[in-house]
Design an enzyme around this catalytic site. Sequence first.
Site, PDB file in Angstrom:
ATOM      1  CG  HIS A   1       6.113  -5.383  10.483  1.00  0.00           C
ATOM      2  ND1 HIS A   1       6.549  -5.737   9.230  1.00  0.00           N
ATOM      3  CD2 HIS A   1       5.079  -4.523  10.295  1.00  0.00           C
ATOM      4  CE1 HIS A   1       5.817  -5.110   8.322  1.00  0.00           C
ATOM      5  NE2 HIS A   1       4.911  -4.375   8.941  1.00  0.00           N
ATOM      6  CD  GLU A   2       2.440  -3.750  13.112  1.00  0.00           C
ATOM      7  OE1 GLU A   2       2.311  -2.534  12.877  1.00  0.00           O
ATOM      8  OE2 GLU A   2       2.183  -4.619  12.265  1.00  0.00           O
TER       9      GLU A   2
ATOM     10  CG  HIS B   1       4.912   0.202  10.490  1.00  0.00           C
ATOM     11  ND1 HIS B   1       5.214   0.658   9.237  1.00  0.00           N
ATOM     12  CD2 HIS B   1       4.406  -1.047  10.318  1.00  0.00           C
ATOM     13  CE1 HIS B   1       4.897  -0.286   8.344  1.00  0.00           C
ATOM     14  NE2 HIS B   1       4.414  -1.336   8.979  1.00  0.00           N
TER      15      HIS B   1
ATOM     16  CG  ASP C   1       3.465  -2.193   5.551  1.00  0.00           C
ATOM     17  OD1 ASP C   1       2.342  -1.764   5.835  1.00  0.00           O
ATOM     18  OD2 ASP C   1       4.182  -2.829   6.348  1.00  0.00           O
TER      19      ASP C   1
END
Length: 361
Positions: free
Chosen positions: A134-135, A138, A210
């Site tokens: 996930h990170e 980003h 988000d």
Amino acid sequence: EMDGFESNDGVILIAATNRPDVLDPALLRPGRFDRRVVVSKPDVQGRRRILEVHVKKTPIAQDVDLDRIARGTPGFSGADLENLVNEAALVAARKNKNKLSMDDFEFAKDKVMMGSERKSMVISEEDKRVTAYHEAGHTLVGKTLVGTDPIHKVTIIPRGMALGLTQVLPEKESLSLSKNKAINMIAFLFGGRAAEELVFKDFTTGAGSDIERATEIARRMVCEWGMSEKLGPLAYEKREGPVFLGMQSNNQRDYSEAKAQEIDAEVYKLISNGYESALKILRDNIDTLHRLANALLEKETIDGPEVELIFQGGTTADIDRAREVREAQLAKDMATLPKAEAARGGGGGTDPIGNSGPVTA
Ligand code: ZN
């Protein structure tokens, strides 16, 4: 008695309030308070100068970059910055250091902004993997899009309510947002969820905030900022009341049901375009995504220059080497006494950390 003074009495009356909205109008009549000065939160230069004041009493290492700290603390008040310096000093004292280094400030900033690290929290390997991707999603989208703020730090250590986070560091404080940047921001916000879909073919709840932020940007683009070609530069929503001082604003709606549907469709279009462009970037760079996620799983936290290393094809071994160099430099700096710092004209105070005022706890 406020109108009892003559202009030659030499009396100046000053008052301050956080709630100008609820003042008795009688106080605001001409001749009562003639000058009104709105004091907003300090800008980046203001923050730097406030930081300078607060670090005067604490010896700081050479690697401390006050400009960088100021840039990374938008929205901080003077009191927040004082708190930040105190927290950094506490961390340094706990580690028995004689100077505050950039790491201490970094740690304190995260703590003040997002709550303490929750290192004891038990996270399954699977959750960790999802968070890492996930990170990494980003980060990859943020770094690929032109005109977005540079990545400052990525971590999968849970903090406050978040399981991980990707921080960006604005180059300069921007007071307005361009349409392109707004579009890129939506894509950046969806980078996390898009990575989850791409790699795990499933979603977690991790993208909740988000999605909320992306939706708000898209809605304001259409309703307030006139950034939708189809709906034109019309204000569909008015934010009522003073926008500062923590007042809740009530949004007023004055358009038809048909218009409301068009607005929803435009917002949806912005969102799905953003999501699609995030997906495309990740697909095109899937190899970098895997390497970033693996680096995160191994290191848990990587900073901007380390992300750059991975982007250039580096491995975690390269990160280790870069960290060793940095630590050796810091150790050399720490070995010099704070007194030398004062003589250089930098530090000011010669108190060891443990003895300087507010730090003792
Ligand atoms: Zn996210």
